[in-house]
Design an enzyme around this catalytic site. Structure first.
Site, PDB file in Angstrom:
ATOM      1  N   CYS A   1       3.684   6.107  11.649  1.00 11.93           N
ATOM      2  CA  CYS A   1       4.326   5.843  10.361  1.00 11.93           C
ATOM      3  C   CYS A   1       4.463   7.085   9.502  1.00 11.93           C
ATOM      4  CB  CYS A   1       3.573   4.751   9.610  1.00 11.93           C
ATOM      5  SG  CYS A   1       1.932   5.235   9.013  1.00 11.93           S
TER       6      CYS A   1
ATOM      7  N   CYS B   1      -6.171   3.335  10.962  1.00 10.79           N
ATOM      8  CA  CYS B   1      -5.688   2.762   9.713  1.00 10.79           C
ATOM      9  C   CYS B   1      -6.241   1.356   9.501  1.00 10.79           C
ATOM     10  CB  CYS B   1      -4.166   2.735   9.707  1.00 10.79           C
ATOM     11  SG  CYS B   1      -3.437   2.139   8.159  1.00 10.79           S
TER      12      CYS B   1
ATOM     13  N   LEU C   1       0.834  -1.194   0.000  1.00  5.73           N
ATOM     14  CA  LEU C   1       0.000   0.000   0.000  1.00  5.73           C
ATOM     15  C   LEU C   1       0.872   1.248   0.000  1.00  5.73           C
ATOM     16  CD1 LEU C   1      -2.747  -1.023   2.577  1.00  5.73           C
ATOM     17  CD2 LEU C   1      -2.644  -1.447   0.112  1.00  5.73           C
TER      18      LEU C   1
END
Length: 376
Positions: free
Chosen positions: A208, A109, A40
């Site tokens: 992240c 997420c 991704l």
């Protein structure tokens, strides 16, 4: 209950470029499933290289994932979900801090990207399941219902960040690492045996999309600086700050208070008020929370429990369990703690467990502290 039957499935393996997702994809392929790897792309402007163990979704990560897929012998693609990630995760993260709350972007997420956007696309393309390197276990009951349970190894358990998954999402989730009692060193050794070059790659840490780990700097660049007061419990001004969004409940360091407390002991952030841009500080005992309310509950693999029940609760990704009594009242989860807990902030997730089973997750809205109960 038993582990989800391992009949051959068409599996889409989400490959981050790290060792866990690579080994998970390899195990799924070895089990006889028809596996396709996908990386991704979640950043619109990915850096070429990581900063040590910080950050993810870089060009380097996509290349590592591709090399792992080649070794495993599975097809590999890169899917661009950067815009969806920005809207559902990054902008939500900024908005929550601006409102004085402390969000968990990993849960967001998992809910919105890995098991919503990715899963929807996978199902549309004819895949049966999405495979990830999370440490958790899905089990299936005699009636076909699915439950999410903790990983066999509590030291690596990641069920907390998966507590937002519902029955439909669990029906299409595969976690090949969750039921093995192996240390991370053994996972790396397995990767090495499989000739996966990511065997020695460091794990990613922190948030992240903030590769340098400077959350305050990230927020300041997007929300700006706004000087406000730091006050004590009586409302007396004890210092100033450059933005309430730079603080979290329970924070001790970086308060820049000019003079010590009357008792000479450290002070901690007790409250953040974005309305008047004020941060309240006080003694550590004032952080003791006895109860809370939580909104937007999501029941993990089942329906909402009826009436009050005894559970254990986890309040952060690597936190301990604590006994609670919880009840859903008019769509709001009301939780009472058997013993006071600290470091609880609005915006965080509370995940309820019945033994090893994940019951559900909700977002903390309000907290009641022991000092409030004593003066009520």
């Amino acid at each position: 209950m038993t582990q989800t039957p391992q009949r051959p499935l068409r599996v889409l393996a989400a490959m981050s470029g790290g060792v866990d997702s690579a080994v998970a994809a390899a195990r799924a392929a070895e089990a006889g499933h028809d596996v396709t790897g996908v990386h991704l792309a979640l950043s619109a402007n990915p850096q070429s290289f990581r900063t040590g163990a910080r950050g993810c979704c870089t060009i380097e990560d996509s290349r590592d994932a591709r090399r792992a897929a080649d070794v495993i012998g599975i097809p590999f693609y890169v899917w661009d979900l950067a815009e969806r990630f920005r809207e559902d995760v990054v902008e939500d993260f900024i908005a929550e801090y601006e409102a004085g709350r402390t969000p968990n972007p990993c849960l967001r997420c998992n809910e919105k990207i890995k098991f919503a956007a990715l899963l929807d696309k996978a199902i549309a393309l004819g895949f049966d399941a999405v495979c990830t390197g999370h440490y958790a276990t899905v089990v299936t009951g005699p009636d076909g219902t699915r439950e999410l349970h903790r990983a066999s190894d509590m030291a690596k358990d990641q069920s907390y960040v998966l507590g937002v998954l519902d029955e439909r999402q669990l029906a299409h989730a595969m976690f090949p690492l969750g039921d093995t009692l192996t240390t991370k060193d053994e996972i790396r050794a397995e990767a090495e045996r499989r000739d996966l070059a990511v065997a020695k790659k460091p794990d990613s840490h922190d948030i992240c999309f903030i590769a340098d780990g400077d959350t305050q700097g990230f927020l300041a660049a997007r929300l700006g600086k706004a000087e406000g007061d730091i006050v004590d419990e009586s409302g007396a001004k004890v210092g100033t700050h450059e933005g309430a969004h730079g603080f979290t409940i329970g924070q001790r360091k970086g308060l820049r208070i000019g003079h010590p407390a009357p008792d000479g002991k450290p002070r901690y952030v007790l409250d953040i008020s974005p309305v008047d841009n004020t941060v309240t500080v006080g003694p550590v005992a004032a952080l003791d929370v006895t109860a809370l309310t939580a909104i937007r509950p999501r029941w993990c693999g089942g329906t909402a429990p009826s009436g009050p029940g005894a559970y254990t609760a986890q309040l952060r990704a690597h936190g301990d369990e604590t006994p609670v009594t919880a009840e859903l009242v008019d769509g709001t989860l009301r939780v009472d703690f058997a013993e006071p807990v600290r470091g609880v902030a609005p915006g965080q997730a509370i995940v309820l467990y019945d033994g090893t089973r994940v019951v559900g997750s909700a977002t903390i809205a309000t907290t009641a502290r022991r000092t409030e109960a004593l003066t009520a």
